[in-house]
Design a protein around this motif. Sequence first.
Motif, PDB file in Angstrom:
ATOM      1  N   LEU D 130      57.465  97.107  44.416  1.00  0.00           N
ATOM      2  CA  LEU D 130      56.116  96.155  44.339  1.00  0.00           C
ATOM      3  C   LEU D 130      56.101  95.443  42.898  1.00  0.00           C
ATOM      4  N   LYS D 131      55.304  94.117  42.770  1.00  0.00           N
ATOM      5  CA  LYS D 131      55.138  93.786  41.629  1.00  0.00           C
ATOM      6  C   LYS D 131      53.553  93.549  41.146  1.00  0.00           C
ATOM      7  N   TRP D 132      53.033  93.317  39.601  1.00  0.00           N
ATOM      8  CA  TRP D 132      51.327  92.806  40.043  1.00  0.00           C
ATOM      9  C   TRP D 132      51.748  91.870  38.572  1.00  0.00           C
ATOM     10  N   LEU D 133      50.534  91.419  38.607  1.00  0.00           N
ATOM     11  CA  LEU D 133      49.904  90.522  37.310  1.00  0.00           C
ATOM     12  C   LEU D 133      48.546  90.850  37.471  1.00  0.00           C
ATOM     13  N   LYS D 134      48.280  90.287  36.528  1.00  0.00           N
ATOM     14  CA  LYS D 134      46.999  90.568  36.087  1.00  0.00           C
ATOM     15  C   LYS D 134      45.955  89.514  34.779  1.00  0.00           C
ATOM     16  N   THR D 135      44.462  89.300  34.862  1.00  0.00           N
ATOM     17  CA  THR D 135      43.986  87.692  34.621  1.00  0.00           C
ATOM     18  C   THR D 135      43.351  88.437  32.934  1.00  0.00           C
ATOM     19  N   SER D 136      43.945  87.329  32.061  1.00  0.00           N
ATOM     20  CA  SER D 136      43.077  87.518  30.522  1.00  0.00           C
ATOM     21  C   SER D 136      42.552  88.855  30.349  1.00  0.00           C
ATOM     22  N   LYS D 137      41.415  89.022  31.054  1.00  0.00           N
ATOM     23  CA  LYS D 137      40.522  89.840  30.722  1.00  0.00           C
ATOM     24  C   LYS D 137      40.409  91.329  30.728  1.00  0.00           C
ATOM     25  N   CYS D 138      41.950  91.302  31.814  1.00  0.00           N
ATOM     26  CA  CYS D 138      41.999  93.123  32.092  1.00  0.00           C
ATOM     27  C   CYS D 138      42.738  93.682  32.021  1.00  0.00           C
ATOM     28  N   GLN D 139      42.055  94.901  31.426  1.00  0.00           N
ATOM     29  CA  GLN D 139      42.391  96.016  30.404  1.00  0.00           C
ATOM     30  C   GLN D 139      43.744  96.757  30.828  1.00  0.00           C
ATOM     31  N   LEU D 140      43.274  96.893  32.037  1.00  0.00           N
ATOM     32  CA  LEU D 140      44.300  98.086  32.689  1.00  0.00           C
ATOM     33  C   LEU D 140      46.080  98.069  32.567  1.00  0.00           C
ATOM     34  N   SER D 141      47.057  98.773  32.511  1.00  0.00           N
ATOM     35  CA  SER D 141      48.523  98.459  32.877  1.00  0.00           C
ATOM     36  C   SER D 141      48.506  99.559  34.012  1.00  0.00           C
ATOM     37  N   LEU D 142      49.534  99.215  34.921  1.00  0.00           N
ATOM     38  CA  LEU D 142      50.303  99.592  35.792  1.00  0.00           C
ATOM     39  C   LEU D 142      51.570 100.068  35.896  1.00  0.00           C
ATOM     40  N   ASP D 143      52.127 101.384  36.017  1.00  0.00           N
ATOM     41  CA  ASP D 143      52.900 101.615  36.423  1.00  0.00           C
ATOM     42  C   ASP D 143      53.977 101.304  37.283  1.00  0.00           C
ATOM     43  N   TYR D 144      53.990 100.221  37.572  1.00  0.00           N
ATOM     44  CA  TYR D 144      55.546  98.669  37.956  1.00  0.00           C
ATOM     45  C   TYR D 144      55.600  98.001  37.263  1.00  0.00           C
ATOM     46  N   PRO D 145      56.617  97.221  37.294  1.00  0.00           N
ATOM     47  CA  PRO D 145      57.103  95.621  36.744  1.00  0.00           C
ATOM     48  C   PRO D 145      56.256  94.868  37.150  1.00  0.00           C
ATOM     49  N   GLN D 146      55.648  93.805  36.344  1.00  0.00           N
ATOM     50  CA  GLN D 146      54.704  92.394  36.505  1.00  0.00           C
ATOM     51  C   GLN D 146      55.817  91.625  36.838  1.00  0.00           C
ATOM     52  N   LEU D 147      54.840  90.469  37.758  1.00  0.00           N
ATOM     53  CA  LEU D 147      55.473  89.382  38.312  1.00  0.00           C
ATOM     54  C   LEU D 147      56.115  88.720  37.501  1.00  0.00           C
ATOM     55  N   ASP D 148      58.021  88.102  37.569  1.00  0.00           N
ATOM     56  CA  ASP D 148      58.650  87.340  36.784  1.00  0.00           C
ATOM     57  C   ASP D 148      57.530  86.583  36.315  1.00  0.00           C
ATOM     58  N   LYS D 149      57.980  86.045  34.597  1.00  0.00           N
ATOM     59  CA  LYS D 149      57.694  84.839  34.531  1.00  0.00           C
ATOM     60  C   LYS D 149      58.572  83.216  35.276  1.00  0.00           C
ATOM     61  N   GLN D 150      57.263  82.614  35.900  1.00  0.00           N
ATOM     62  CA  GLN D 150      58.006  81.216  36.289  1.00  0.00           C
ATOM     63  C   GLN D 150      57.730  81.131  37.616  1.00  0.00           C
ATOM     64  N   LEU D 151      57.950  82.486  38.034  1.00  0.00           N
ATOM     65  CA  LEU D 151      58.230  82.815  39.343  1.00  0.00           C
ATOM     66  C   LEU D 151      56.834  82.062  39.850  1.00  0.00           C
ATOM     67  N   LEU D 152      56.585  81.434  41.231  1.00  0.00           N
ATOM     68  CA  LEU D 152      55.504  81.372  41.642  1.00  0.00           C
ATOM     69  C   LEU D 152      54.451  82.371  43.034  1.00  0.00           C
ATOM     70  N   MET D 153      53.661  81.972  42.355  1.00  0.00           N
ATOM     71  CA  MET D 153      52.793  82.793  43.138  1.00  0.00           C
ATOM     72  C   MET D 153      51.707  80.819  43.947  1.00  0.00           C
ATOM     73  N   VAL D 154      51.525  81.752  45.029  1.00  0.00           N
ATOM     74  CA  VAL D 154      50.937  80.220  46.021  1.00  0.00           C
ATOM     75  C   VAL D 154      50.001  81.408  46.783  1.00  0.00           C
ATOM     76  N   GLY D 155      48.723  80.528  48.225  1.00  0.00           N
ATOM     77  CA  GLY D 155      48.497  80.191  48.714  1.00  0.00           C
ATOM     78  C   GLY D 155      46.667  80.893  48.481  1.00  0.00           C
ATOM     79  N   PRO D 156      46.107  81.156  49.442  1.00  0.00           N
ATOM     80  CA  PRO D 156      44.889  81.527  48.506  1.00  0.00           C
ATOM     81  C   PRO D 156      44.255  81.895  47.530  1.00  0.00           C
ATOM     82  N   LEU D 157      45.787  83.799  47.499  1.00  0.00           N
ATOM     83  CA  LEU D 157      45.016  84.386  47.356  1.00  0.00           C
ATOM     84  C   LEU D 157      45.436  83.608  45.071  1.00  0.00           C
ATOM     85  N   ALA D 158      46.053  82.783  45.593  1.00  0.00           N
ATOM     86  CA  ALA D 158      46.947  81.935  43.759  1.00  0.00           C
ATOM     87  C   ALA D 158      45.132  81.646  43.615  1.00  0.00           C
ATOM     88  N   LEU D 159      44.586  81.213  44.251  1.00  0.00           N
ATOM     89  CA  LEU D 159      43.698  80.864  43.959  1.00  0.00           C
ATOM     90  C   LEU D 159      42.606  81.468  43.875  1.00  0.00           C
TER      91      LEU D 159
END
Lengths: 240, 240, 240, 240, 240
Positions: D130-159
């Motif tokens: 699993l990879k993950w990402l978060k918005t600027s206001k999120c303080q959490l840290s998860l024990d998984y790698p973050q999504l790679d830079k420049q890798l696009l997220m699409v679909g309604p979830l992106a919105l």
Amino acid sequence: MSNVKVVLKKDPAQLRGATFITGFRTIGEVGYLATRHLALKRNMERIGYVVTKYYRDVAFLDEYGLATPFDIFYDNEKHLIVLLNHILPFQREWNDFAASIIKWIKKISINNLILIGALDKRYKMGNENLKWLKTSKCQLSLDYPQLDKQLLMVGPLALFTLHSEIEDLSAIVLLPYADRERTDPAAAATAIEALNKILGLNVSVDELYEEAKRIEEDLQKQMELLQRELARGGADRVYM
Amino acid sequence: MSNVKVVLKKDPAQLRGATFITGFRTIGEVGYLATRHLALKRNMERIGYVVTKYYRDVAFLDEYGLATPFDIFYDNEKHLIVLLNHILPFQREWNDFAASIIKWIKKISINNLILIGALDKRYKMGNENLKWLKTSKCQLSLDYPQLDKQLLMVGPLALFTLHSEIEDLSAIVLLPYADRERTDPAAAATAIEALNKILGLNVSVDELYEEAKRIEEDLQKQMELLQRELARGGADRVYM
Amino acid sequence: MSNVKVVLKKDPAQLRGATFITGFRTIGEVGYLATRHLALKRNMERIGYVVTKYYRDVAFLDEYGLATPFDIFYDNEKHLIVLLNHILPFQREWNDFAASIIKWIKKISINNLILIGALDKRYKMGNENLKWLKTSKCQLSLDYPQLDKQLLMVGPLALFTLHSEIEDLSAIVLLPYADRERTDPAAAATAIEALNKILGLNVSVDELYEEAKRIEEDLQKQMELLQRELARGGADRVYM
Amino acid sequence: MSNVKVVLKKDPAQLRGATFITGFRTIGEVGYLATRHLALKRNMERIGYVVTKYYRDVAFLDEYGLATPFDIFYDNEKHLIVLLNHILPFQREWNDFAASIIKWIKKISINNLILIGALDKRYKMGNENLKWLKTSKCQLSLDYPQLDKQLLMVGPLALFTLHSEIEDLSAIVLLPYADRERTDPAAAATAIEALNKILGLNVSVDELYEEAKRIEEDLQKQMELLQRELARGGADRVYM
Amino acid sequence: MSNVKVVLKKDPAQLRGATFITGFRTIGEVGYLATRHLALKRNMERIGYVVTKYYRDVAFLDEYGLATPFDIFYDNEKHLIVLLNHILPFQREWNDFAASIIKWIKKISINNLILIGALDKRYKMGNENLKWLKTSKCQLSLDYPQLDKQLLMVGPLALFTLHSEIEDLSAIVLLPYADRERTDPAAAATAIEALNKILGLNVSVDELYEEAKRIEEDLQKQMELLQRELARGGADRVYM
């Protein structure tokens, strides 16, 4: 909000109780030929216009002057209003067109409509030249057979009929049998004869044949040319 | 609500009673060539713009500076307004364009319009170079034959004519015979000569030929390129 | 009502008199590369977003955090605002996008714009690397040749230029010659050099080449993939 | 005016500070499987609905009763809201859908979101599930790698992610690697495990596999049938 | 703002607590055949109409007079309202149609709905002729098997069901097994028998077979003709 507007250049109070007549360029162009012939022969005065959102870019000089797509005429002697539709509106406007005009008709206290269409003559079965129907509020009886049950009426005239029924107006629909393939002045003449009886007019049908021929040769050819141009999508070009 | 807006950078009160002139890039580009030539030769001052919802993404430097699709010019000496349409609006905007501008014209008390179009010269039958027509409110008479009855006028100019008639404005429509296939400066020159007579101007037509040639070679080629690009749908890409 | 909204997370009063800079992913991606490079090198703070009706469903992590399609940055030291357009808006939104942003710019008392685009290098004729143009209100003079008369400028940048002219704003348009087929960091570097001169900056262009290469390999490939998916109409499925 | 409406059958004051969770029927149907599983296993109570302009004509009986396209559930014990999207909205509605719901979330004082999507497992490079990402206001840290830079997220979830960032909400996006071609319950199980850790839940993943199989065999087959019907344009017929 | 309007010619206060019944021309035309048969056999009085934005241009004379696309009937003795849909609305109107009518139903204090559709008989597995389902607020129990879980219900009836659930109305959906390929009067008869039980009616099903045959031969043939015409795009012509 409606995208169809009636522009009247006459005091609407003077139109109360008039009879409203219209038809379209559908089968055999009957509705158009008959209403145009009526407006010209009765020397009617143009008193207004209908303007729509998808107003077609077509202007020309007719016998009475510069014609707009939907000209409104008035016959003072017989208290008649004729909506002359030189152009068939875009289908997506038909309902708005019919609903808005019926609403206007109701608002200015007009209670009687005569709608002129046609039936495809390939389906004619008896000797009659014309069938007709009426809305629930219409008390008149005509000496023609009524339209068969379950036989569909389509096009803008159907919408005028539906909205007249919904608004409790009295409307007669005249449907002479006509040739689908060309302009049919004979069918328009049948409609004029029915109008003469209903309204106590005495409009002759002689020039109808020349008018129809003229329309078939000149106007209709250009309309076809125009249609081919439209189909070619020539109009969304930066230059033309 | 209209999607067409007139942005005026001059006090509208100063435009009362002016004559409004316009034309489009239609047959032979005549309306465009003539109005552009008039604005340039008379050294007119740009006083405003028309902005539309489907405003085209086309900008360029013309002789007078940065050109926008629909520039409005004013001639102080002869009290003329010229709407110069570098771009043909999208067809779906034509009615809104014409109706909104006519409404603005009426609102600022302009009563006279001269609309410049063209007729396909393949249909020319006599010796005349130009035909014309006018709205009901126009009192002028020109020394040219009027447009034949039943001959259709199409395009945005037809809508300007219809709305002028509906709004009881005085409008003259000049229709020189022109070549459909290319820019036709000779036809534009005919229009300029007619304008000279009507307005008491003395605009020479010499540079019209170079302007037309320039437009044909440079601007028109690019417009074609642009049109091919549009047809290819290149623009709905995430990157271009 | 506009479908384009500027969401600002900073007191607009602090932006008065700033210089607004933007560019798009058009020819050679020059406008995008240059503005992104400027925002990153100057370590600008993101202060807002533009949201549109047809907002694209594309999110990703850029160097500065979670990127939205249209991020607004601010450079406190040089009083610059950069609108970074990661995505090319849908063409049907271009006019609304440009008009709304220009209107916002005017409303918060910004009077200077620098718009970065490109010219197809196949049409380059002299030695110059860049051509430029300006709106009527712009007093600046640059040491580059101006865009040729009658040469068309297209795309969203053309609309920013038109609306700047209409709203009497001072705008400079920088158009380096660029390669149409790929990202062109050299052209973006030329734009950065011009910006350095105009704004008294000293932004180095070294990493531009790696950034461009990164964008070409990673981001652009995905954008293409995305475009193929869109063309396949994959998105109107009940499940995906 | 938004075309997306939240119909709540519970006092919104009781939802303050809840965590909002959603996912869609995208890659591997992971977001849908995980949220449905969570709502069913936690025996959540349906408290509302989302209704849209292009609301799909699909109804069915699910385990909990008559399912609507977008059902809203509430978990009283853990103060969780789950938006269960049985249907993927039409793409033209995605932005309005996401923007309206984020706006509603903000209005009822919900500050935490967990968005469940997936990544195509063909691009998996390391050992992580699993990879993950978060918005600027999120303080959490998860024990998984973050999504790679420049890798696009699409679909309604992106919105949903974009609008959460724009509205300064704290959102986590969980992206397990999943199989693109079929429903992937293993990936949904990975998402459930991550949710268990983040929210202190103890939801078992056993029945996920049967639920996925059921969905694959029954529901998905019908959805495909439905899609073929839609593509055939069967629905604009006067009768069906 | 809704584009669907209910025109009532009766005091709505008299309709409180009535049962609302409708069906559409979908599988086997069952919903249409059953509701039309009910309205005719019970000699119901037409009390209103539904008018939509994309109102179809179809009028005809039915047994009871001039039929409009969506006629509303009332049965005084049994306090029933029947919405008879002669035409299947355009798919883009389905949601608005269902939502507006459900909203009107709620507004005039009608709490009970019976919706008549059909199931494709190719999927019939047991001996039952009919399956059914109900909304959460419905207390009734019928002596038929309920619709299988996860089996999708589609079409305008699905939207009536969804909006009934969302608006907390009590609705029963009757789904007799029917032949997809033709009108299926036997299935309509099954629906009538169920209605007889639920409402304590005694409507005979004899003439259903002739009505169906009539509709199959006459009305349906014309509808097909109409559909071919529509597909040919005949209607956007300047003349027809």
